[in-house]
Enzyme design. Structure first.
Site, PDB file in Angstrom:
ATOM      1  CE  LYS A 120     -15.185  -1.073  -3.051  1.00 44.70           C
ATOM      2  NZ  LYS A 120     -15.695  -2.368  -2.994  1.00 44.70           N
ATOM      3  CG  ASP A 138     -17.496  -1.048  -8.005  1.00 43.24           C
ATOM      4  OD1 ASP A 138     -17.178  -0.597  -9.426  1.00 43.24           O
ATOM      5  OD2 ASP A 138     -18.688  -1.545  -8.121  1.00 43.24           O
TER       6      ASP A 138
END
Ligand code: SF4
Length: 211
Positions: A120, A138
């Protein structure tokens, strides 16, 4: 080819958040990388409160790498997990300084080899620092993808990323990522989403969950 359903979602996000952008304040790639690592499990607002003093004291990767972890901790002690985060950003700086000659890497493999950087974070760095099309999943993107049926309820984070990459045109990835985060932050909250002002009610798996 993009489906009519996905197109509706992208059009709706364009109307809601035409100016969505990264809210982590930064002035260079090093600052962005540190801010992204600090943002794990906390808000960008909290990170933005601590980074000015941190970067004034340690303006480069070499400076932060040379610091003792215990010297870093007071700068970020208002954040959760600050012991671990101080070590992560210290080790991140060591990696950038020693292995990448003070340059934040511009590819996934090198980025995820750095302390504190998972897929991420790497996707955020690739898109924000280098404009490389990326889709960071996220907590907001994860939740919203499932609510809007862009992914299945039991998909993993990585499966969600792969589905978004397949369904959304590549030239839209960076914009859509920011828009989904804004949507999650300012309308489709985890606990009490504001379904009454949401344009996606007919498309949503969890519509009107508070009614
Ligand atoms: S209808 Fe409600 S839960 Fe569904 S996407 Fe909109 S705000 Fe979120």
């Amino acid at each position: 080819m993009i489906s009519a359903r996905t197109q509706k979602i992208l059009d709706g996000l364009d109307e809601l958040f035409p100016d969505a952008h990264c809210e982590l304040v930064n002035h260079n790639h090093f600052e962005l990388a540190v801010a992204v690592v600090l943002s794990a499990q906390t808000t960008d607002v909290s990170v933005n409160r601590v980074t000015p003093a941190l970067f004034e004291t340690y303006p480069t990767a070499a400076d932060l790498a040379a610091a003792d972890v215990r010297e870093i901790e007071p700068f970020i002690s208002s954040l959760g997990l600050y012991h671990n985060k101080a070590k992560s950003i210290h080790d991140l700086a060591v990696g950038i300084h020693e292995r990448f000659h003070d340059q934040v890497p511009d590819n996934m493999d090198d980025l995820v080899s750095l302390a504190g950087v998972g897929r991420k974070c790497a996707n955020v760095i690739l898109s924000e620092c280098y404009g490389i099309p990326s889709l960071a999943v996220d907590t907001h993107v994860y939740r919203i993808s499932k609510r809007l049926r862009l992914a299945n309820p039991d998909d993993t984070v990585y499966q969600v990323e792969l589905k978004l990459r397949r369904k959304i045109p590549e030239e839209r990835w960076i914009r859509t990522h920011h828009q989904m985060i804004f949507f999650g932050r300012y309308l489709c909250y985890a606990k009490k989403p504001e379904c009454a002002r949401c344009p996606f009610v007919p498309l949503c798996r969890e519509k009107n969950k508070n009614l």
